[in-house]
Design an enzyme around this catalytic site. Structure first.
Site, PDB file in Angstrom:
ATOM      1  N   ASN A 113       0.874  -1.299   0.132  1.00  0.00           N
ATOM      2  CA  ASN A 113       0.034  -0.086  -0.069  1.00  0.00           C
ATOM      3  C   ASN A 113       0.980   1.292  -0.118  1.00  0.00           C
ATOM      4  O   ASN A 113       0.386   2.423   0.565  1.00  0.00           O
ATOM      5  CB  ASN A 113      -1.088   0.210   1.010  1.00  0.00           C
ATOM      6  CG  ASN A 113      -1.955   1.153   1.066  1.00  0.00           C
ATOM      7  OD1 ASN A 113      -2.553   1.376   2.116  1.00  0.00           O
ATOM      8  ND2 ASN A 113      -2.479   1.479   0.023  1.00  0.00           N
ATOM      9  N   CYS A 147       3.010   1.564  -3.189  1.00  0.00           N
ATOM     10  CA  CYS A 147       3.454   2.053  -4.321  1.00  0.00           C
ATOM     11  C   CYS A 147       2.185   1.895  -5.365  1.00  0.00           C
ATOM     12  O   CYS A 147       1.668   2.901  -5.881  1.00  0.00           O
ATOM     13  CB  CYS A 147       4.582   1.028  -4.835  1.00  0.00           C
ATOM     14  SG  CYS A 147       5.829   1.272  -4.092  1.00  0.00           S
ATOM     15  N   ARG A 148       1.668   0.712  -5.822  1.00  0.00           N
ATOM     16  CA  ARG A 148       0.786   0.440  -6.727  1.00  0.00           C
ATOM     17  C   ARG A 148      -0.853   1.005  -6.335  1.00  0.00           C
ATOM     18  O   ARG A 148      -1.221   1.695  -7.126  1.00  0.00           O
ATOM     19  CB  ARG A 148       0.783  -0.980  -7.244  1.00  0.00           C
ATOM     20  CG  ARG A 148       2.100  -1.359  -7.916  1.00  0.00           C
ATOM     21  CD  ARG A 148       1.964  -2.938  -8.206  1.00  0.00           C
ATOM     22  NE  ARG A 148       2.212  -3.678  -6.730  1.00  0.00           N
ATOM     23  CZ  ARG A 148       2.064  -4.764  -6.585  1.00  0.00           C
ATOM     24  NH1 ARG A 148       1.997  -5.701  -7.470  1.00  0.00           N
ATOM     25  NH2 ARG A 148       2.194  -5.225  -5.342  1.00  0.00           N
ATOM     26  N   ASP A 186       4.935  -5.266  -9.798  1.00  0.00           N
ATOM     27  CA  ASP A 186       5.613  -4.561  -8.675  1.00  0.00           C
ATOM     28  C   ASP A 186       6.761  -3.875  -8.827  1.00  0.00           C
ATOM     29  O   ASP A 186       7.721  -4.494  -9.425  1.00  0.00           O
ATOM     30  CB  ASP A 186       5.702  -5.631  -7.404  1.00  0.00           C
ATOM     31  CG  ASP A 186       6.022  -5.206  -6.252  1.00  0.00           C
ATOM     32  OD1 ASP A 186       6.524  -4.101  -6.152  1.00  0.00           O
ATOM     33  OD2 ASP A 186       6.105  -5.860  -5.134  1.00  0.00           O
TER      34      ASP A 186
HETATM   35  P1  4NP Z   1       3.219  -2.149  -3.392  1.00  0.00           P
HETATM   36  O1  4NP Z   1       4.781  -2.281  -3.509  1.00  0.00           O
HETATM   37  O2  4NP Z   1       2.735  -3.603  -3.131  1.00  0.00           O
HETATM   38  O3  4NP Z   1       2.992  -1.740  -4.819  1.00  0.00           O
HETATM   39  O4  4NP Z   1       3.042  -1.032  -2.549  1.00  0.00           O
HETATM   40  C1  4NP Z   1       5.601  -2.913  -2.343  1.00  0.00           C
HETATM   41  C2  4NP Z   1       5.931  -2.348  -1.457  1.00  0.00           C
HETATM   42  C3  4NP Z   1       6.757  -2.563  -0.419  1.00  0.00           C
HETATM   43  C4  4NP Z   1       7.127  -4.208  -0.543  1.00  0.00           C
HETATM   44  C5  4NP Z   1       6.856  -4.646  -1.535  1.00  0.00           C
HETATM   45  C6  4NP Z   1       5.985  -4.278  -2.493  1.00  0.00           C
HETATM   46  N1  4NP Z   1       7.873  -4.614   0.505  1.00  0.00           N
HETATM   47  O5  4NP Z   1       8.410  -5.849   0.541  1.00  0.00           O
HETATM   48  O6  4NP Z   1       8.147  -3.894   1.636  1.00  0.00           O
END
Ligand code: 4NP
Length: 160
Positions: free
Chosen positions: A11, A13-14, A127
């Protein structure tokens, strides 16, 4: 009223990107008072944090401000609070399906890119977290296309 929640892993980035893009499109369409938009993650590493600085910078270059958003965890209760639970990738879908209390909840889960008529079946929002800066631009491009399709679905659902 239609209520949508975008869901990714962290929560940061994407899903905040999709939230910002959809918020912009809905406001532009004059539907801001008829659509509730939120985002959440299935992982707890970044709770309470604003979006990743790379996400914020890429969004700002397109006129979207995401700095007020804070990461939160998606919970089983959220299935009752939203009509559509929009997952960024297949692993998010699997995590959400494990949390869904019943079939009605499971039926609310969709891949965000399933609303992009030009995307192949099963397409994901990749991701960007461990990749280079181009990944954040790609997330914006993909979210813009998918959210335009989502807006068409929302309009049809609202009869607007
Ligand atoms: P998101 O990206 O799922 O698009 O917010 C990520 C943010 C953090 C992590 C992995 C994906 N992490 O491993 O901390």
């Amino acid at each position: 009223m239609i209520r949508v929640c975008f869901v990714c892993l962290g929560n940061i980035c994407r899903s905040p990107t999709a939230e910002g893009v959809m918020h912009h499109l809905v406001r532009e369409a004059g539907l801001a008072d008829r659509v509730v938009i939120d985002s959440a993650g299935t992982g707890d590493w970044h709770l309470g944090e604003p979006p990743d600085r790379r996400t914020q910078a890429a969004a700002r270059r397109r006129g979207l401000e995401l700095d007020h958003l804070r990461a939160r965890l998606f919970t089983a209760d959220d299935f009752a609070r939203f009509d559509l639970v929009l997952a960024m990738d297949a692993s998010n879908v699997a995590n959400l399906e494990r949390m869904a209390p019943d079939g009605a909840a499971r039926a609310r889960i969709r891949l965000l890119r399933s609303f992009d008529p030009t995307a192949p079946a099963g397409a994901e929002v990749p991701d960007p977290y461990y990749g280079g800066p181009g990944g954040f631009e790609e997330v914006l491009d993909v979210c813009e296309r998918a959210c335009r399709g989502l807006l068409a679905h929302v309009r049809a659902s609202l009869g607007a």
